[in-house]
Design a protein around this motif. Structure first.
Motif, PDB file in Angstrom:
ATOM      1  N   PRO A  23     -19.635  17.463  -2.542  1.00  0.00           N
ATOM      2  CA  PRO A  23     -19.086  16.111  -2.464  1.00  0.00           C
ATOM      3  C   PRO A  23     -18.338  15.780  -3.755  1.00  0.00           C
ATOM      4  CG  PRO A  23     -21.504  16.097  -2.291  1.00  0.00           C
ATOM      5  CD  PRO A  23     -21.075  17.502  -2.541  1.00  0.00           C
ATOM      6  N   VAL A  43     -14.422   7.250  -2.331  1.00  0.00           N
ATOM      7  CA  VAL A  43     -14.115   8.577  -1.802  1.00  0.00           C
ATOM      8  C   VAL A  43     -13.809   8.457  -0.313  1.00  0.00           C
ATOM      9  CG1 VAL A  43     -15.018  10.899  -1.381  1.00  0.00           C
ATOM     10  CG2 VAL A  43     -15.555   9.715  -3.525  1.00  0.00           C
ATOM     11  N   SER A  80     -11.488  10.515   3.214  1.00  0.00           N
ATOM     12  CA  SER A  80     -10.906  11.732   3.740  1.00  0.00           C
ATOM     13  C   SER A  80      -9.838  11.375   4.757  1.00  0.00           C
ATOM     14  CB  SER A  80     -11.973  12.594   4.404  1.00  0.00           C
ATOM     15  OG  SER A  80     -11.369  13.762   4.935  1.00  0.00           O
ATOM     16  N   GLU A 119     -11.451  15.604   0.563  1.00  0.00           N
ATOM     17  CA  GLU A 119     -11.852  14.275   0.107  1.00  0.00           C
ATOM     18  C   GLU A 119     -11.004  13.932  -1.100  1.00  0.00           C
ATOM     19  OE1 GLU A 119     -15.422  16.406   1.463  1.00  0.00           O
ATOM     20  OE2 GLU A 119     -15.203  16.215  -0.687  1.00  0.00           O
ATOM     21  N   SER A 120     -10.831  12.626  -1.304  1.00  0.00           N
ATOM     22  CA  SER A 120     -10.129  12.185  -2.504  1.00  0.00           C
ATOM     23  C   SER A 120     -10.637  10.816  -2.909  1.00  0.00           C
ATOM     24  CB  SER A 120      -8.612  12.136  -2.275  1.00  0.00           C
ATOM     25  OG  SER A 120      -8.280  11.128  -1.347  1.00  0.00           O
ATOM     26  N   CYS A 121     -10.361  10.483  -4.164  1.00  0.00           N
ATOM     27  CA  CYS A 121     -10.661   9.135  -4.634  1.00  0.00           C
ATOM     28  C   CYS A 121      -9.504   8.678  -5.519  1.00  0.00           C
ATOM     29  CB  CYS A 121     -11.982   9.058  -5.388  1.00  0.00           C
ATOM     30  SG  CYS A 121     -12.000   9.910  -6.969  1.00  0.00           S
TER      31      CYS A 121
END
Length: 158
Positions: A2, A29, A31, A37-39
């Motif tokens: 994660p 976070v 997707s 995933e990104s933030c």
């Protein structure tokens, strides 16, 4: 794995003294496709940015790009990440922090490794991770005019 990114953001108190305004693990976070995933660490609604306000730029709702500002995003691409062929109206500065990734563009590809940097200038592209380890990339996206070639505007897509 994660995505757990600690973000530290500075600012000023009411007297003008420098302070740490935020020190936390990114909470936003998300997707946009399987195995990714990104933030958003920070974003601005304008460029040049206004550092006078205390609003949390990481809490702003932004699309892939902010059409009037900047977006600082960390993304993780797991092995077998789903394809997303896309073009943005931005100049994207990318730093591969860990792992390896392949950037595909119109009929060719480039293999990037940890420590490599790339400048993406409004080209259609896709990220793939054919390896066995996740790849983490830091991106800074700065709003840009769409590319024009042979009288055709190559606007955002995907």
């Amino acid at each position: 794995m994660p995505l757990k990114i600690r973000r530290v953001v500075t600012g000023h108190d009411d007297t003008g003294r420098a302070v740490v305004a935020v020190d936390e693990i990114c909470k936003n976070v998300m997707s946009r496709r399987p195995s990714h995933e990104s933030c958003v660490v920070w974003s601005t609604g304008s460029f040049p940015a206004d550092n006078s306000h205390a609003a949390d730029g990481g809490a702003r709702q932004v699309a892939t790009v902010d059409p009037n500002g900047t977006v600082f995003r960390i993304g993780v691409y797991h092995p077998g990440v789903a394809p997303r062929n896309h073009r943005t109206e931005s100049v994207d500065y990318a730093v591969v922090m860990s792992g390896e990734i392949v950037m595909e563009i119109d009929g060719s590809s480039v293999h990037l490794r940890a420590g490599d940097v790339m400048v993406q200038r409004g080209t259609i592209h896709n990220w793939t991770n054919p390896g066995k380890e996740p790849c983490v990339i830091a991106f800074v996206l700065v709003a840009a005019k769409p590319v024009e070639r042979a009288g055709k505007v190559l606007g955002a897509a995907g």
